[in-house]
Design a protein around this motif. Structure first.
Motif, PDB file in Angstrom:
ATOM      1  N   GLY A   9       0.749  -0.920  -0.311  1.00 46.66           N
ATOM      2  CA  GLY A   9       0.300   0.290  -0.199  1.00 46.66           C
ATOM      3  C   GLY A   9       0.938   1.343   0.046  1.00 46.66           C
ATOM      4  O   GLY A   9       1.814   1.213   0.532  1.00 46.66           O
ATOM      5  N   ALA A  13      -0.658   4.391   5.303  1.00 48.20           N
ATOM      6  CA  ALA A  13      -1.573   4.150   4.777  1.00 48.20           C
ATOM      7  C   ALA A  13      -2.453   2.950   6.298  1.00 48.20           C
ATOM      8  O   ALA A  13      -2.685   2.303   6.284  1.00 48.20           O
ATOM      9  CB  ALA A  13      -1.994   2.997   4.035  1.00 48.20           C
ATOM     10  N   TYR A 143      -3.828  -5.187   0.031  1.00 44.01           N
ATOM     11  CA  TYR A 143      -3.233  -4.460  -0.324  1.00 44.01           C
ATOM     12  C   TYR A 143      -4.048  -3.000   0.582  1.00 44.01           C
ATOM     13  O   TYR A 143      -5.405  -2.530   0.825  1.00 44.01           O
ATOM     14  CB  TYR A 143      -4.042  -3.520  -2.235  1.00 44.01           C
ATOM     15  CG  TYR A 143      -3.180  -2.563  -2.742  1.00 44.01           C
ATOM     16  CD1 TYR A 143      -1.941  -2.399  -3.368  1.00 44.01           C
ATOM     17  CD2 TYR A 143      -4.217  -1.547  -2.532  1.00 44.01           C
ATOM     18  CE1 TYR A 143      -1.721  -1.390  -3.553  1.00 44.01           C
ATOM     19  CE2 TYR A 143      -3.702  -0.228  -3.381  1.00 44.01           C
ATOM     20  CZ  TYR A 143      -1.947  -0.607  -3.170  1.00 44.01           C
ATOM     21  OH  TYR A 143      -1.684   0.840  -4.212  1.00 44.01           O
ATOM     22  N   THR A 145      -4.830   0.924   1.559  1.00 47.02           N
ATOM     23  CA  THR A 145      -5.381   2.039   1.492  1.00 47.02           C
ATOM     24  C   THR A 145      -5.804   2.653   2.152  1.00 47.02           C
ATOM     25  O   THR A 145      -6.791   2.463   3.130  1.00 47.02           O
ATOM     26  CB  THR A 145      -4.931   2.248   0.007  1.00 47.02           C
ATOM     27  OG1 THR A 145      -4.923   3.097  -0.814  1.00 47.02           O
ATOM     28  CG2 THR A 145      -6.738   1.655   0.288  1.00 47.02           C
ATOM     29  N   ALA A 146      -5.780   4.458   1.826  1.00 52.40           N
ATOM     30  CA  ALA A 146      -6.401   5.532   2.673  1.00 52.40           C
ATOM     31  C   ALA A 146      -6.403   6.687   1.617  1.00 52.40           C
ATOM     32  O   ALA A 146      -5.071   6.312   0.831  1.00 52.40           O
ATOM     33  CB  ALA A 146      -5.871   5.594   4.437  1.00 52.40           C
ATOM     34  N   SER A 147      -7.616   7.264   1.833  1.00 56.90           N
ATOM     35  CA  SER A 147      -7.571   8.685   0.969  1.00 56.90           C
ATOM     36  C   SER A 147      -6.353   9.522   1.640  1.00 56.90           C
ATOM     37  O   SER A 147      -5.681   9.240   3.126  1.00 56.90           O
ATOM     38  CB  SER A 147      -8.619   9.447   1.025  1.00 56.90           C
ATOM     39  OG  SER A 147      -8.505  10.380   2.569  1.00 56.90           O
ATOM     40  N   ARG A 151      -4.237   9.631   5.785  1.00 55.45           N
ATOM     41  CA  ARG A 151      -3.654   9.648   5.551  1.00 55.45           C
ATOM     42  C   ARG A 151      -2.171  10.696   6.255  1.00 55.45           C
ATOM     43  O   ARG A 151      -1.573  10.850   6.877  1.00 55.45           O
ATOM     44  CB  ARG A 151      -2.809   9.316   4.512  1.00 55.45           C
ATOM     45  CG  ARG A 151      -3.211   7.973   4.482  1.00 55.45           C
ATOM     46  CD  ARG A 151      -2.137   6.742   2.768  1.00 55.45           C
ATOM     47  NE  ARG A 151      -2.397   7.633   1.702  1.00 55.45           N
ATOM     48  CZ  ARG A 151      -2.256   7.598   0.396  1.00 55.45           C
ATOM     49  NH1 ARG A 151      -0.921   7.322   0.236  1.00 55.45           N
ATOM     50  NH2 ARG A 151      -2.504   8.134  -0.912  1.00 55.45           N
ATOM     51  N   LYS A 192      -1.860  -3.059  -6.714  1.00 50.57           N
ATOM     52  CA  LYS A 192      -2.667  -4.030  -6.289  1.00 50.57           C
ATOM     53  C   LYS A 192      -2.457  -5.691  -6.643  1.00 50.57           C
ATOM     54  O   LYS A 192      -2.243  -5.532  -8.189  1.00 50.57           O
ATOM     55  CB  LYS A 192      -3.856  -3.816  -6.035  1.00 50.57           C
ATOM     56  CG  LYS A 192      -5.053  -4.790  -5.363  1.00 50.57           C
ATOM     57  CD  LYS A 192      -5.550  -4.360  -5.737  1.00 50.57           C
ATOM     58  CE  LYS A 192      -7.611  -5.465  -4.642  1.00 50.57           C
ATOM     59  NZ  LYS A 192      -6.942  -6.978  -6.061  1.00 50.57           N
ATOM     60  N   LEU A 198      -8.584  -5.919  -1.457  1.00 51.70           N
ATOM     61  CA  LEU A 198      -8.041  -4.471  -1.340  1.00 51.70           C
ATOM     62  C   LEU A 198      -8.930  -3.814   0.059  1.00 51.70           C
ATOM     63  O   LEU A 198      -9.786  -4.646  -0.032  1.00 51.70           O
ATOM     64  CB  LEU A 198      -8.558  -3.673  -1.860  1.00 51.70           C
ATOM     65  CG  LEU A 198      -9.377  -2.050  -1.777  1.00 51.70           C
ATOM     66  CD1 LEU A 198      -8.020  -1.506  -2.324  1.00 51.70           C
ATOM     67  CD2 LEU A 198     -10.370  -1.452  -3.186  1.00 51.70           C
ATOM     68  N   ASP A 200      -9.594  -1.284   2.574  1.00 46.34           N
ATOM     69  CA  ASP A 200      -9.769   0.745   2.638  1.00 46.34           C
ATOM     70  C   ASP A 200      -9.553   1.458   3.783  1.00 46.34           C
ATOM     71  O   ASP A 200     -11.021   0.829   4.514  1.00 46.34           O
ATOM     72  CB  ASP A 200     -10.888   1.770   1.851  1.00 46.34           C
ATOM     73  CG  ASP A 200     -10.533   2.970   1.920  1.00 46.34           C
ATOM     74  OD1 ASP A 200      -9.615   3.290   2.886  1.00 46.34           O
ATOM     75  OD2 ASP A 200     -10.812   3.785   0.829  1.00 46.34           O
ATOM     76  N   SER A 201      -8.838   1.464   5.154  1.00 41.81           N
ATOM     77  CA  SER A 201      -8.255   1.653   6.655  1.00 41.81           C
ATOM     78  C   SER A 201      -9.095   2.903   6.907  1.00 41.81           C
ATOM     79  O   SER A 201      -8.782   3.927   8.026  1.00 41.81           O
ATOM     80  CB  SER A 201      -7.611   1.226   7.024  1.00 41.81           C
ATOM     81  OG  SER A 201      -6.202   2.700   5.654  1.00 41.81           O
ATOM     82  N   SER A 202      -9.883   4.050   5.374  1.00 47.11           N
ATOM     83  CA  SER A 202      -9.769   5.700   5.856  1.00 47.11           C
ATOM     84  C   SER A 202     -10.956   5.828   7.486  1.00 47.11           C
ATOM     85  O   SER A 202     -10.901   6.502   7.758  1.00 47.11           O
ATOM     86  CB  SER A 202     -10.722   6.137   4.376  1.00 47.11           C
ATOM     87  OG  SER A 202      -9.838   6.643   3.594  1.00 47.11           O
TER      88      SER A 202
END
Length: 223
Positions: A9, A13, A143, A145-147, A151, A192, A198, A200-202
């Motif tokens: 990632g 992230a 994978y 990720t976050a915005s 981040r 990825k 995937l 997304d941890s946002s």
């Protein structure tokens, strides 16, 4: 049989935080690939070698040895018999690590070390190209990720808690620039893996991400 988990990632992230927690809970070895690249960047910075000086990098790359040790549960990064852990989290070293990571000689040296560790231990590894290049046969690939905004906020809070003043907008611009570098480098770019999950941890807490990945791991054992 050894089990391997690959977490890839972009910068910020939360890969390292997540991977360390999972390693403790599963009693895996955590291989901090980012710290390895930062250690090499620190070596080059200390010796006045720039990312574009390929000849100088080739000449000294074989003199560099990086190992990972633990004092209790705390990881220590050893560069040529010197503990350099305290020098690796600065913005300068982080930005330079991303630039030096585009060098083929640098990457091949570290990949060999990382693969050797994974061949003998249950490991969890995080980075930019673990699932796509370093451990293409990893049992579980995520994978994470976050915005860029989220981040940057996390990094700003991390620095604030350490008493370091920073500009959140500058941090976000640095993150966006580093993403661009990582995704467009010629050798093993950030992307990825086709078989990666995937995540997304946002809008997720650390514990929620950790528990999600551990659940994926356990499902993999059953299947």
């Amino acid at each position: 049989m050894n089990y391997s988990i690959a977490i890839d990632g972009p910068a910020g992230a939360g890969k390292s935080t997540i991977a360390k927690s999972i390693a403790q809970k599963l009693e895996f070895i955590y291989v901090d690939t980012g710290a390895m690249y930062r250690a090499i960047a620190f070596y080059f910075l200390r010796n006045g070698i720039k990312p574009e000086e390929n000849q100088k990098i080739q000449e000294c790359i074989h003199e560099i040895n990086i190992t990972i040790e633990y004092e209790g549960d705390v990881q220590q990064v050893i560069l040529n018999d010197e503990n350099v852990t305290a020098h690796l989290r600065t913005e300068e070293v982080g930005n330079m690590a991303s630039k030096f990571a585009t060098n083929r000689d640098v990457r091949l040296k570290l990949v060999d070390l990382q693969r050797n560790i994974a061949s003998t231990k249950n490991v969890i590894m995080d980075g930019r190209d673990i699932g796509t290049y370093v451990l293409p046969n990893a049992n579980l690939k995520v994978y994470l990720t976050a915005s860029s905004t989220e981040r940057a906020k996390r990094r700003w809070l991390e620095l604030k808690n350490k008493g370091i003043e920073s500009d959140i907008n500058e941090i976000e611009q640095d993150i966006i620039q580093r993403d661009e570098q990582d995704m467009n480098r010629e050798f093993a770019p950030l992307r990825k893996a086709d078989d990666a999950i995937l995540l997304d941890s946002s809008n997720m807490t650390i514990d929620e991400v950790v528990n999600e990945i551990i659940e994926l791991y356990r499902k993999g054992l059953i299947n």
